[in-house]
Design a protein around this motif. Sequence first.
Motif, PDB file in Angstrom:
ATOM      1  N   UNK A 140       0.546  -0.822  -0.287  1.00 51.71           N
ATOM      2  CA  UNK A 140      -0.054   0.379   0.338  1.00 51.71           C
ATOM      3  C   UNK A 140       1.233   1.446  -0.230  1.00 51.71           C
ATOM      4  N   UNK A 141       0.519   2.691  -0.609  1.00 52.49           N
ATOM      5  CA  UNK A 141       1.243   3.559  -0.846  1.00 52.49           C
ATOM      6  C   UNK A 141       1.314   4.329   0.287  1.00 52.49           C
ATOM      7  N   UNK A 142       2.191   3.670   1.427  1.00 53.93           N
ATOM      8  CA  UNK A 142       2.709   4.368   3.184  1.00 53.93           C
ATOM      9  C   UNK A 142       3.459   5.288   2.949  1.00 53.93           C
ATOM     10  N   UNK A 143       3.456   6.463   3.036  1.00 52.96           N
ATOM     11  CA  UNK A 143       4.466   7.846   1.986  1.00 52.96           C
ATOM     12  C   UNK A 143       5.157   8.078   3.357  1.00 52.96           C
ATOM     13  N   UNK A 144       4.152   8.169   4.367  1.00 51.80           N
ATOM     14  CA  UNK A 144       4.347   8.573   5.584  1.00 51.80           C
ATOM     15  C   UNK A 144       4.325   7.792   6.912  1.00 51.80           C
ATOM     16  N   UNK A 145       5.171   8.065   8.353  1.00 54.30           N
ATOM     17  CA  UNK A 145       4.240   6.977   9.061  1.00 54.30           C
ATOM     18  C   UNK A 145       5.220   7.676  10.069  1.00 54.30           C
ATOM     19  N   UNK A 146       4.477   7.885  10.846  1.00 52.77           N
ATOM     20  CA  UNK A 146       5.372   8.522  12.024  1.00 52.77           C
ATOM     21  C   UNK A 146       5.878   7.802  12.999  1.00 52.77           C
ATOM     22  N   UNK A 147       5.697   6.702  13.784  1.00 53.42           N
ATOM     23  CA  UNK A 147       6.302   6.040  14.506  1.00 53.42           C
ATOM     24  C   UNK A 147       5.841   4.286  13.852  1.00 53.42           C
ATOM     25  N   UNK A 148       7.367   3.331  14.135  1.00 51.86           N
ATOM     26  CA  UNK A 148       7.236   1.985  12.948  1.00 51.86           C
ATOM     27  C   UNK A 148       7.187   1.254  14.440  1.00 51.86           C
ATOM     28  N   UNK A 149       6.232  -0.005  14.429  1.00 49.21           N
ATOM     29  CA  UNK A 149       5.549  -0.343  15.943  1.00 49.21           C
ATOM     30  C   UNK A 149       5.807  -1.887  15.638  1.00 49.21           C
ATOM     31  N   UNK A 150       5.613  -2.579  17.051  1.00 50.38           N
ATOM     32  CA  UNK A 150       5.955  -3.961  17.014  1.00 50.38           C
ATOM     33  C   UNK A 150       4.452  -5.029  16.862  1.00 50.38           C
ATOM     34  N   UNK A 151       4.138  -5.515  17.450  1.00 50.22           N
ATOM     35  CA  UNK A 151       3.044  -6.285  17.800  1.00 50.22           C
ATOM     36  C   UNK A 151       2.400  -5.808  19.261  1.00 50.22           C
ATOM     37  N   UNK A 152       2.907  -5.397  19.684  1.00 49.32           N
ATOM     38  CA  UNK A 152       2.824  -4.874  20.934  1.00 49.32           C
ATOM     39  C   UNK A 152       1.056  -4.086  21.182  1.00 49.32           C
ATOM     40  N   UNK A 153       0.538  -4.361  22.029  1.00 49.14           N
ATOM     41  CA  UNK A 153      -0.774  -4.068  22.218  1.00 49.14           C
ATOM     42  C   UNK A 153      -1.096  -2.272  22.637  1.00 49.14           C
ATOM     43  N   UNK A 154      -1.403  -1.231  22.004  1.00 49.60           N
ATOM     44  CA  UNK A 154      -1.032   0.447  22.565  1.00 49.60           C
ATOM     45  C   UNK A 154      -2.652   0.498  22.613  1.00 49.60           C
ATOM     46  N   UNK A 155      -2.518   1.845  23.420  1.00 50.54           N
ATOM     47  CA  UNK A 155      -3.866   2.562  23.081  1.00 50.54           C
ATOM     48  C   UNK A 155      -3.499   3.345  23.397  1.00 50.54           C
ATOM     49  N   UNK A 156      -4.026   4.697  23.699  1.00 53.33           N
ATOM     50  CA  UNK A 156      -3.678   6.077  22.856  1.00 53.33           C
ATOM     51  C   UNK A 156      -3.754   7.049  22.435  1.00 53.33           C
ATOM     52  N   UNK A 157      -4.212   8.773  21.870  1.00 58.67           N
ATOM     53  CA  UNK A 157      -3.946   9.103  20.855  1.00 58.67           C
ATOM     54  C   UNK A 157      -4.434   8.728  19.553  1.00 58.67           C
ATOM     55  N   UNK A 158      -5.945   8.227  20.131  1.00 59.62           N
ATOM     56  CA  UNK A 158      -6.877   7.838  18.652  1.00 59.62           C
ATOM     57  C   UNK A 158      -6.997   6.583  18.948  1.00 59.62           C
ATOM     58  N   UNK A 159      -5.932   5.481  19.593  1.00 65.64           N
ATOM     59  CA  UNK A 159      -5.970   4.414  20.027  1.00 65.64           C
ATOM     60  C   UNK A 159      -6.686   3.508  21.184  1.00 65.64           C
ATOM     61  N   UNK A 160      -7.694   2.732  20.715  1.00 67.45           N
ATOM     62  CA  UNK A 160      -8.677   2.347  21.375  1.00 67.45           C
ATOM     63  C   UNK A 160      -9.098   1.217  22.601  1.00 67.45           C
ATOM     64  N   UNK A 161      -9.381   0.899  23.715  1.00 67.55           N
ATOM     65  CA  UNK A 161      -9.613  -0.284  24.095  1.00 67.55           C
ATOM     66  C   UNK A 161     -11.038  -0.548  24.305  1.00 67.55           C
ATOM     67  N   UNK A 162     -11.776  -1.143  23.716  1.00 73.68           N
ATOM     68  CA  UNK A 162     -13.464  -1.066  23.203  1.00 73.68           C
ATOM     69  C   UNK A 162     -14.019   0.089  24.032  1.00 73.68           C
ATOM     70  N   UNK A 163     -13.543   1.244  22.429  1.00 75.97           N
ATOM     71  CA  UNK A 163     -13.725   2.963  22.201  1.00 75.97           C
ATOM     72  C   UNK A 163     -13.984   3.844  23.148  1.00 75.97           C
ATOM     73  N   UNK A 164     -12.512   2.855  24.156  1.00 76.11           N
ATOM     74  CA  UNK A 164     -11.881   4.066  25.300  1.00 76.11           C
ATOM     75  C   UNK A 164     -10.533   4.010  25.174  1.00 76.11           C
ATOM     76  N   UNK A 165     -10.407   5.570  25.549  1.00 77.29           N
ATOM     77  CA  UNK A 165      -8.873   5.651  25.689  1.00 77.29           C
ATOM     78  C   UNK A 165      -8.105   6.448  24.907  1.00 77.29           C
ATOM     79  N   UNK A 166      -9.116   6.541  23.408  1.00 79.95           N
ATOM     80  CA  UNK A 166      -8.505   7.543  22.301  1.00 79.95           C
ATOM     81  C   UNK A 166      -7.637   8.508  23.009  1.00 79.95           C
ATOM     82  N   UNK A 167      -8.423   9.277  24.161  1.00 80.33           N
ATOM     83  CA  UNK A 167      -8.339  10.964  24.120  1.00 80.33           C
ATOM     84  C   UNK A 167      -7.022  11.099  25.244  1.00 80.33           C
ATOM     85  N   UNK A 168      -6.570   9.649  25.283  1.00 82.69           N
ATOM     86  CA  UNK A 168      -4.915   9.363  25.541  1.00 82.69           C
ATOM     87  C   UNK A 168      -4.050  10.344  25.388  1.00 82.69           C
ATOM     88  N   UNK A 169      -2.760  11.146  25.470  1.00 84.33           N
ATOM     89  CA  UNK A 169      -2.165  12.156  25.083  1.00 84.33           C
ATOM     90  C   UNK A 169      -1.079  11.383  24.280  1.00 84.33           C
TER      91      UNK A 169
END
Length: 179
Positions: A140-169
């Motif tokens: 896919x045409x990924x031209x820019x990315x902020x950070x490379x990640x591995x398989x960790x389960x992440x939360x915050x800054x838009x990422x959610x757990x059951x639609x919660x936690x997105x608002x963590x800065x």
Amino acid sequence: MDNIPEYKQIVFDEARIKSRIKELGAQIESDYADCDLVIIGVCNGALYFMSDLTRAINKALQIDTIGFGNIPDTTNKTGVVRITKHVTTDIKGKRVLLIEDVVRTGLTTAYLISQLEALGPASIDVCTMLFNPDRLLMPIPIKYYGFEIDNKWLLGYGLDYMEKGRNLPFIVEIEKNKK
């Protein structure tokens, strides 16, 4: 926060996120200096990233969003989703930058790109906050990315757990069995 798992560690703190977004904004501004640009954010995960990123780009932009919902027993295998909110901006003949929160397999992003391509843009590129190249199943045409990640389960800054936690800065790692 109520009803979200305790996190193990902060993976990307607020200052690091802001710094990286400033860099991305400058690069996008330079790369698209001589053309009209339409930025389309993928709801709901990319909203914080798109908001901060567009403020870091010092040029006139058109902004829109596209939303989707998963289809049980289909989305995880194919990437096909149910479009819940389509773009309303005319993108025919324009350059489009699709903003994602995270790209792992790329299946859903590829499906969204195919939906947008039907509207006749001059080009579509992708900017994602987080990118896991080890899980990518298709180009896919990924031209820019902020950070490379591995398989960790992440939360915050838009990422959610059951639609919660997105608002963590910031972005934190949570226990895999909690998601």
